[in-house]
Design a protein around this motif. Structure first.
Motif, mmCIF file in Angstrom:
data_model
loop_
_atom_site.group_PDB
_atom_site.id
_atom_site.type_symbol
_atom_site.label_atom_id
_atom_site.label_comp_id
_atom_site.label_asym_id
_atom_site.label_seq_id
_atom_site.Cartn_x
_atom_site.Cartn_y
_atom_site.Cartn_z
ATOM 1 N N ALA A 130 -15.045 -8.069 3.098
ATOM 2 C CA ALA A 130 -15.133 -6.831 3.094
ATOM 3 C C ALA A 130 -16.592 -6.560 4.204
ATOM 4 O O ALA A 130 -17.585 -7.311 3.942
ATOM 5 C CB ALA A 130 -15.484 -5.989 1.938
ATOM 6 N N LEU A 164 -18.220 1.544 2.928
ATOM 7 C CA LEU A 164 -17.221 0.450 3.264
ATOM 8 C C LEU A 164 -16.515 0.865 4.382
ATOM 9 O O LEU A 164 -16.134 2.021 4.709
ATOM 10 C CB LEU A 164 -16.223 0.473 2.181
ATOM 11 C CG LEU A 164 -15.221 -0.516 2.028
ATOM 12 C CD1 LEU A 164 -15.721 -2.095 2.242
ATOM 13 C CD2 LEU A 164 -14.147 -0.633 0.779
ATOM 14 N N TRP A 206 -11.838 -4.120 4.905
ATOM 15 C CA TRP A 206 -11.767 -5.053 4.218
ATOM 16 C C TRP A 206 -10.284 -5.693 4.318
ATOM 17 O O TRP A 206 -9.459 -5.199 4.976
ATOM 18 C CB TRP A 206 -11.874 -4.478 2.598
ATOM 19 C CG TRP A 206 -10.629 -3.494 2.445
ATOM 20 C CD1 TRP A 206 -9.715 -3.581 1.708
ATOM 21 C CD2 TRP A 206 -10.883 -2.155 2.727
ATOM 22 N NE1 TRP A 206 -8.972 -2.416 1.619
ATOM 23 C CE2 TRP A 206 -9.664 -1.560 2.222
ATOM 24 C CE3 TRP A 206 -11.690 -1.327 3.489
ATOM 25 C CZ2 TRP A 206 -9.496 -0.242 2.544
ATOM 26 C CZ3 TRP A 206 -11.554 0.056 3.647
ATOM 27 C CH2 TRP A 206 -10.548 0.552 3.112
ATOM 28 N N ASN A 207 -9.939 -6.832 3.756
ATOM 29 C CA ASN A 207 -8.611 -7.440 4.161
ATOM 30 C C ASN A 207 -7.925 -7.636 2.528
ATOM 31 O O ASN A 207 -8.458 -7.048 1.541
ATOM 32 C CB ASN A 207 -8.828 -8.837 4.624
ATOM 33 C CG ASN A 207 -9.551 -10.000 3.626
ATOM 34 O OD1 ASN A 207 -10.134 -9.511 2.586
ATOM 35 N ND2 ASN A 207 -9.622 -11.101 3.861
ATOM 36 N N PHE A 211 -9.461 -9.146 -0.539
ATOM 37 C CA PHE A 211 -10.602 -8.732 -1.251
ATOM 38 C C PHE A 211 -10.459 -8.113 -2.329
ATOM 39 O O PHE A 211 -9.498 -7.035 -2.220
ATOM 40 C CB PHE A 211 -11.250 -7.630 -0.188
ATOM 41 C CG PHE A 211 -12.630 -7.170 -0.680
ATOM 42 C CD1 PHE A 211 -13.904 -8.193 -0.865
ATOM 43 C CD2 PHE A 211 -12.968 -5.974 -1.079
ATOM 44 C CE1 PHE A 211 -15.063 -7.645 -1.255
ATOM 45 C CE2 PHE A 211 -14.166 -5.384 -1.552
ATOM 46 C CZ PHE A 211 -15.314 -6.647 -1.506
ATOM 47 N N ARG A 251 -8.954 -2.836 -6.603
ATOM 48 C CA ARG A 251 -8.116 -2.977 -5.491
ATOM 49 C C ARG A 251 -7.794 -1.556 -5.209
ATOM 50 O O ARG A 251 -7.819 -1.282 -3.694
ATOM 51 C CB ARG A 251 -7.106 -4.007 -5.394
ATOM 52 C CG ARG A 251 -6.255 -4.326 -4.230
ATOM 53 C CD ARG A 251 -7.090 -4.633 -3.240
ATOM 54 N NE ARG A 251 -6.117 -4.708 -1.941
ATOM 55 C CZ ARG A 251 -6.722 -5.073 -0.826
ATOM 56 N NH1 ARG A 251 -7.865 -5.273 -0.574
ATOM 57 N NH2 ARG A 251 -5.819 -5.044 0.431
ATOM 58 N N LEU A 262 -10.466 1.019 -3.690
ATOM 59 C CA LEU A 262 -10.925 0.986 -2.364
ATOM 60 C C LEU A 262 -10.601 1.955 -1.251
ATOM 61 O O LEU A 262 -9.166 2.128 -1.273
ATOM 62 C CB LEU A 262 -10.753 -0.493 -1.822
ATOM 63 C CG LEU A 262 -11.331 -1.688 -2.654
ATOM 64 C CD1 LEU A 262 -10.794 -2.956 -2.184
ATOM 65 C CD2 LEU A 262 -12.705 -1.632 -2.980
#
Length: 755
Positions: free
Chosen positions: A100, A108, A111-112, A115, A123, A126
């Protein structure tokens, strides 16, 4: 243009009149032009407009072409950016680790899918723009985090935010189900932060297994170690239960086998030892019980135990960090008995040593008193001998100037040589006495080597010629920091020894740079010094070939002590049959400059001191007569006086002050030459003066230097004395001006460097 037509300096009414005339003429011309050719003017106007339209149309077409090209490039750039972003997303997804990125405002941005994969409740929350602080609090409140209490979660969030302030941070987060997540933060140049999450569960579990295996191996090693030490050891856990023991414990206490079992309470072990009286008598039980039941951070415990059979044990108890503790028992019986026996033997030995020590101290005190008495005697004897030696030297100098027969001249030369040898021996003895009684003092200053080397070459060249040797003195323009008198004495002794012990070949004096020092070296091609005698030659009265060489063997002893006084390391290299090298390491004078040597003046013939009135204040009649004779031979007009009152009488009788005062320091009745010079100067002005003394001590030199009075020591160097008197005409009325340079002792400011 308007200013060219109308002069601003004209009155305003005239300026308006001219403007009206110009306006009228212009309107009339315009009307005539329109009436004559109006159709032609309209046509020209239309043509001009059409040209402008064509130009504007062409410019618009070019602008549209450029806009199409720019739009095409922008579209390509957008496609490239989308492709790069897709590639970046693919790369991040292919990482296999959670990634991230937060921007410089801690928001933020990217991110993948990996993450927070281990935190599914996080999760789902996010979103782009999520603040980093909110993200940390969300993680600390997650059900999957391995923290139980609310305070632990708050402390974890606080430490997490503190680590975020650092540029780089790495830490491990515990998760439920014995899972572990490693988090790495890296601050980017843009100010943002890249966060990488890696699942390290397998690594942690493997490390744990390795550690448990290592602990098992360590336990075996500890067990083997305990069985091989000389102390009896008991190990108890945090609940005061027996956890370990060694073989020595069985030998010392012989406990029942059933007692030595893991888990046996400490109280049961203590009861058995007390019942069998293995721990002696007294309050041992209470002391041990109170210590075991004490706080976790209790201090170590030490007790001495005497068993019924006389065995002496030392008990040591040490707490462990987990509230466990270790007890060890050391058998001190043999050691204590040996100490008691040693004390018994030392009682008589100490008395013998004390008596012997008193004898040695008495012998040492006697030796020190004898040595001090010897040194004072040598210094006093040398001082007393310098007076008649100085007079004899002056008489010989006067005798040498007479018209003597060849036989008489040879006799005078031999007597002068003998007196020179006596003078050298007395100077050496006086130097040694100074070192012995601690009166030697060094005055370090910048010493130029060029004039010093020149003086040494002139001094020893006749000796080298007489012995058929080649004396080589290498030029050197450097200056060193040392005492000029002691440095000259050291080099004089080294060169003199080299010439004395060299039969054929040459003697060389030179300097080599060695870092911040100069290495002054004296080489010779003599027979060399055997290795077993290289330390002996520095002892007093030591000569390698006493049957063939003259001297008393004091030169190198003085060299060694002078080098120690100046802190100049002295080294020696020698090969039998090839020669010897003495090297003296002297620091280079960097921050200060030495006195620039003045070129020597021409040698002056006798009689150059004509009409010079020299007042000689000397209480010793022999020395006074000898000095008067020398001054008369030089053409001066000396006046003799034995004291300050006598000098006043002589000056009053002449009616004028002398050109120069030569005063001996030690006069009758405790009077001094310094006081006499000061009094005469106060009465007759700043008369140039020279202090003559047989006292070579540093205190007198310092006192005279502070007054700006040069000092010449006995026996007098006649060449130096004459050179000093030759400078008097240049100094009359100006000694105070130049006295600031009279800070070299014998190296007075009016002496030439080759003296």
């Amino acid at each position: 243009m308007l200013q060219d037509l109308i002069d601003p300096s004209l009155p305003l009414a005239e300026q308006n009149a001219r403007l009206r005339a110009i306006l009228s003429a212009l309107m009339d011309r315009a009307e005539r032009g329109q009436m004559q050719s109006r159709p032609m003017g309209q046509l020209a106007h239309v043509v001009a407009l059409e040209q402008q339209v064509r130009t504007r149309t062409r410019d618009l077409a070019e602008a549209l072409d450029k806009l199409r090209v720019t739009h095409a490039r922008l579209s390509q750039a957008e496609r490239d950016a989308v492709s790069a972003r897709n590639s970046l997303v693919d790369a991040l997804e292919a990482m296999g680790e959670g990634f991230a990125m937060f921007d410089s405002r801690d928001r933020l941005t990217m991110w993948n899918s990996q993450f927070c994969a281990a935190l599914p409740d996080i999760r789902a929350q996010l979103a782009a723009g999520l603040p980093f602080r909110d993200y940390v609090h969300m993680v600390s409140d997650s059900d999957r985090i391995g923290l139980t209490t609310v305070s632990e979660r708050r402390d974890w969030a606080k430490r997490r935010l503190q680590s975020h302030t650092r540029r780089n941070a790495n830490f491990t987060v515990p998760l439920e189900g014995d899972h572990w997540l490693q988090v790495s933060e890296q601050r980017m140049n843009s100010g943002g932060t890249a966060v990488i999450q890696t699942d390290v569960t397998a690594m942690v579990r493997t490390e744990r297994l390795e550690r448990e295996k290592l602990l098992d191996e360590q336990a075996q090693m500890v067990r083997a170690t305990l069985d091989h030490i000389d102390q009896a050891v008991l190990i108890f856990d945090a609940k005061a239960r027996l956890a370990g023991w060694n073989r020595r414990l069985r030998e010392v206490f012989a406990p029942p086998s059933a007692l030595l079992a893991s888990g046996t309470p400490f109280t049961q072990v203590l009861d058995d030892l007390m019942r069998r009286r293995q721990l002696g008598q007294g309050r041992i039980r209470q002391v041990l019980t109170d210590w075991v039941d004490g706080p976790a951070l209790r201090p170590p415990l030490g007790l001495d135990i005497v068993q019924e059979d006389g065995t002496e044990l030392h008990l040591s108890a040490q707490a462990m960090p987990d509230r466990g503790f270790v007890m060890s028992f050391n058998d001190l019986t043999t050691e204590r008995r040996a100490i008691a026996e040693m004390h018994r033997l030392n009682e008589t030995l100490e008395a013998r040593v004390q008596a012997r020590t008193m004898e040695l101290e008495a012998a040492r005190d006697a030796a020190e008193r004898a040595n001090a008495s010897k040194s004072r005697f040598v210094a006093s004897a040398s001082h007393d001998l310098l007076q008649p030696l100085n007079a004899a030297k002056l008489f010989l100098s006067s005798l040498a100037t007479l018209e003597n027969t060849p036989a008489q001249s040879r006799l005078v030369d031999r007597v002068q040589s003998a007196f020179t040898s006596v003078e050298d021996i007395l100077a050496a003895l006086l130097d040694l006495s100074k070192f012995d009684i601690g009166a030697a003092r060094a005055r370090r200053e910048a010493v130029p080597l060029a004039p010093l080397f020149a003086r040494l070459r002139d001094e020893f060249q006749p000796m080298a010629d007489k012995r058929g040797l080649r004396l080589v003195v290498m030029p050197c323009a450097q200056a060193v920091r040392s005492d000029p008198v002691y440095l000259k004495r050291i080099l004089q002794n080294l060169v003199s020894n080299a010439l004395r012990y060299t039969r054929t070949g040459r003697v060389l004096l030179g300097a080599r740079r060695c870092g911040a020092n100069l290495r002054l070296e004296v080489w010779d091609t003599g027979p060399g010094i055997p290795p077993d005698q290289q330390a002996e030659i520095f002892k007093e009265f030591t000569r390698l070939n006493p049957a063939t060489e003259t001297g008393m063997g004091l030169g190198l002893a003085i060299v060694e002590q002078a080098c120690a006084l100046l802190d100049h390391p002295l080294t020696l290299r020698s090969r039998l049959g090839h020669g010897t090298v003495f090297a003296l390491h002297v620091p280079i004078a960097l921050a200060e400059t030495a006195l620039s040597p003045r070129p020597p003046g021409p040698e002056t013939p006798p009689g150059v001191l004509s009409d010079m009135l020299v007042l000689v204040v000397e209480n010793d009649a022999t020395s006074r007569r000898a000095l008067m004779g020398i001054l008369e031979d030089w053409g001066a007009s000396p006046i003799e006086a034995t004291s300050l009152p006598d000098a006043r009488v002589q000056i009053a009788a002449l009616g004028l002050a002398p050109d120069v005062i030569m005063a001996d320091h030690q006069l009758d009745g405790g009077a001094t030459g310094l006081a006499a010079i000061a009094t005469l100067r106060s009465e007759h002005g700043d008369i140039p003066a020279i202090l003559v003394t047989a006292d070579h001590g540093p205190a007198l030199m310092e006192q005279a230097q502070n007054l700006g009075i040069p000092v010449m020591t006995k026996p007098l160097a006649l060449r130096r004395l004459r050179r000093a008197l030759q400078q008097v005409p240049q100094l009359r009325g100006g000694q105070n001006k130049t006295a600031q340079r009279a800070k070299r002792g014998d190296h007075s400011y009016w002496l030439q460097p080759d003296d």
